[in-house]
Write an enzyme that holds these catalytic residues in place. Sequence first.
Site, PDB file in Angstrom:
ATOM      1  CE  LYS A   1       2.569   0.212   5.562  1.00 54.57           C
ATOM      2  NZ  LYS A   1       1.941   0.100   4.072  1.00 54.57           N
TER       3      LYS A   1
ATOM      4  NE  ARG B   1       2.415  -8.080  10.085  1.00 52.49           N
ATOM      5  CZ  ARG B   1       2.336  -6.956   9.551  1.00 52.49           C
ATOM      6  NH1 ARG B   1       3.125  -5.997   9.846  1.00 52.49           N
ATOM      7  NH2 ARG B   1       1.498  -6.794   8.409  1.00 52.49           N
TER       8      ARG B   1
ATOM      9  CD  GLU C   1      -2.991  -0.051   2.628  1.00 50.92           C
ATOM     10  OE1 GLU C   1      -3.495   0.913   2.996  1.00 50.92           O
ATOM     11  OE2 GLU C   1      -2.679  -1.322   3.267  1.00 50.92           O
TER      12      GLU C   1
END
Length: 557
Positions: free
Chosen positions: A272, A262, A37
């Site tokens: 983020k 992850r 993204e």
Amino acid sequence: MTDTTTPTTSNFIRTIIDEDNATGKYGRRVHTRFPPEPNGYLHIGHAKSINLNYGIAQDYGGLFNLRFDDTNPEKEEQEYIDAIMEDARWLGADWDGRLYHASDYFEQLYDWAEQLIRDGKAYVDDLSADEIRGYRGTLTEPGRESPYRDRTVAENLDLFRRMRAGEFAEGSRVLRAKIDMTSPFIVLRDPVMYRILHAPHPRTGNAWHIYATYDWAHGQSDSIEGITHSICTLEFENNRRLYDWFQEALGIRRSQQIEFARLNLTYTVMSKRKMIKLVQEGFVDGWDDPRFWTIRGLRRRGYTPDAIRAFTDMIGVSKANSIVDMSLLEHAVREDLNTRTPRVMAVLEPLKVVIENYPKGQEETFDVPYYKQDKTRTESRPLPFAREIYIERDDFMEEPVKGFTRLAPEVEVRLMSAYYIVCTGVVKDAAGRIVELRAMYDPATRGGTSADGRKVRGTLHWVSAEHALPAEVRLYDNLFTKPDPQENGENFLDNINPDSLKIVDALVEPSLATTAPGDKFQFVREGYFCVDLDSTPDRLVFNRTVGLKETWVKGKE
Ligand code: ATP
Ligand code: MG
């Protein structure tokens, strides 16, 4: 807990692909993608995903796409898009012209939404976002159906088209899939497919007043691109059911989603949103701050793509969440830089030594190899030597403690590649601080070996006072004081390490005069360093990438 056991050559993802190839599920095609993204910069966690996806495509002779999941125009910026491409390319990923955007598919997605409406599988809902949340139920309670759920196809189509045309206010209506409000999987309780947003999009401008949700766009984008194995992180495990439902309801090309854990790394926060906070509130000096675990931070710090790949290979992939120790990343870069960097001398905390029996005005030059670790490489540089030199302040002890093998009064040591010296005097200032040492050298030890076979215990690095160049050296430590900056729910901003950057005025050997940003070296006995972006011929600036010492020992934590 660190997972270092999984070899890259075989992991559960590759096992699934092998099975699919054996059964011919996708005609032996392997096609992966990296779908960021564009709402932030890439970090070391993304590197794991890129190396995994690209590595699999390469190893299976398959294809790899880069796709921007740009469904959220309010948070996305061209700056991020450009930076992500640059960083992914730097990591070594090659999408070979297959650069796509979810926004490329807006028209197709819209047509498919109308198809679902016509099939009675989607409806326009007038409930507000809060009401939708209230109707959704919980993990233990089923949801309730919206009063708008049974609109006719004609009414739904009309409203949806008018949503597209921009007739309605933001938040007044959404398009939802008509699945099952009682499903044990909340993602299947009539998820939202479109919301109204009167916002321009970086790529489609003002063409759209409705935007697909990530969930509606993601699986269809995979299908359009012919992605076979859609590899993502564990939090999308439940969403897989929804992506499968959409592909099946539309009757389009299928892809297999596979989830992995992850990457979490000690002394970092990987979200983020949190990383943006660190930038905006000035805890780091921009996205490429060498303390940051962004790709550009690591690059500026002196990491190489090879080191990052070695790290992501080393940690492997797993289905279980864990936290990888930062020392593993440092291990990887140390191993890589060890093989590739020239050895040079720099004194970080200089202490002057006057060699009293070396004639004033005399100087000589040693020809010293750059790559002592690699016998196949013969490059060398001239290293000037003269009566006044600098050594590292902590390489001298006036009253040496037991086991100290470096310079002390009456003690003989080797100046690396030069001569043996003995300390013969200590000069102090009024405050009693040592400002200079006096020494005698033995001319019969030229090159650093004695003709009589006499041994010394210590070997010191040094620079010639007259020839050395001043340099700013930036020494980094972790940005946080705790391995888990969010331990016990603490705010990570409360655990910032105030000493994460230390700047010293160093002296470096003259061969470093012509370096360029990004050049990498081992400063012998000090660690691996690279030339910083701020460096100029007038003001050399070096970053310490990593120290020499191995703090991580295999099999022992
Ligand atoms: P955040 O939650 O911080 O916004 P994200 O996962 O939404 O991060 P994306 O830009 O959507 O970030 O990520 C692109 C791809 O990178 C996704 O496929 C995601 O699974 C993967 N990824 C993101 N973070 C990690 C991580 N820490 N380890 C491995 N893969 C990751
Ligand atoms: Mg995301």
